[in-house]
Design an enzyme around this catalytic site. Sequence first.
Site: not given
Ligand code: PRF
Ligand code: ZN
Length: 376
Positions: A89, A271, A309, A311, A314, A340
């Site tokens: 990110d 994510d 499960c 995992c 578990c 888990h």
């Molecule tokens: N921009 C960026 N990362 C993010 C978001 C975003 O708007 C959000 C919003 N839920 C989570 N992670 N760059």
């Molecule tokens: Zn599990």
Amino acid sequence: MYTLLKKEGAARRGTYSTPHGTIQMPAFMNVATAGAIKGAVSALDLKEVHCQVQLCNTYHLHLRPGDQQVRKLGGLHQFTQWQGPILTDSGGFQVFSLAKLRNIKEEGVTFASHIDGHKIFMGPEESMQIQSHLGSTIAMAFDECMQNPAEYDYAKHSVARTTRWLYRCKTEMNRLNALPNTINPQQLLWGINQGSVYDDLRIEHMKQIAELDLPGYAIGGLAVGESADVMYHILEVLNPYLPKDKPRYLMGVGTPANILEGVRRGVDIFDCVMPTRNARHGHAFTTEGIRNLMNAKYELDEHPLEDGCQCPACQHFTRAYIHHLLKAGEMLGMRLMVLHNLYFYNTLLEKIRTALDNGCFEQFYRENIEAVSTRI
Ligand code: PRF
Ligand code: ZN
């Protein structure tokens, strides 16, 4: 490259091939903010919990240990020993949610580090440079994730700037990928749609960024305090404007129910810190609902977290043991819970893909949507 294999309503079954391997979509990204999953989980464990792709953060790794240092150590794949796809990110979100005293200008954002308060500047070029040093598979564009609610006029102004930032990201990414000694010269840049809760701003922005023909698009600025219905509405509004031959990433979402609803509205990848964060508070996700392992009723319970499960937790350990570890503050308790929960999220997406393959996603959705949010 994204390949659409099958559709059911708006839900999409596809694959995304990258230089670090192919992602089966819909997919869940496992959040390793600073290069590790919180709860003492390494890349070796990630394989065991059916993880396909790891997410790391530009902001955190820039502050510590420093992207130049990660670069010297061979990039994030080498550093973390995760050889599959990694998405980073951009810092666009973390700067706005974590850093103090930020000041936003056309050039970028000045902010104080949440670690020691020192002043840092990050704009689109800096974000691309850091992500290039990290050598991730996919780099996210530098955007502004607005607070919710945002005034219409502010949102309009901010989205226009996020668009200008995207042009700068693309130019810089192309330059960096062409340099000699770039860790990953095939780094992919994904754009991020913003526009707060305003349909017209969302659509206009999506049209503009789609023109850049980027290899993927994210929907940002959601799950920031608006209701789930507003989020689903925005997904529906955007659907016709999202390129059909590119993956769609809903950033920072969400609960198992949010994921089912997201897939149903055409989202390909998610994510969220929820599986790890909730695990650390003793909450286990299961197909029957959410179980709070801190509860005294588990003191003598010899079942695994979830019956059947597969995992790593578990297969060996009982609720009674994990309850005890959590009560005693033993790190192993957290670790088993995290393993888990990640396994639950990754295999939920596997089940969604199988349902799509077999043309029975709607049925899967109906059978699971209530149960996944029940507290048991
Ligand atoms: N921009 C960026 N990362 C993010 C978001 C975003 O708007 C959000 C919003 N839920 C989570 N992670 N760059
Ligand atoms: Zn599990």
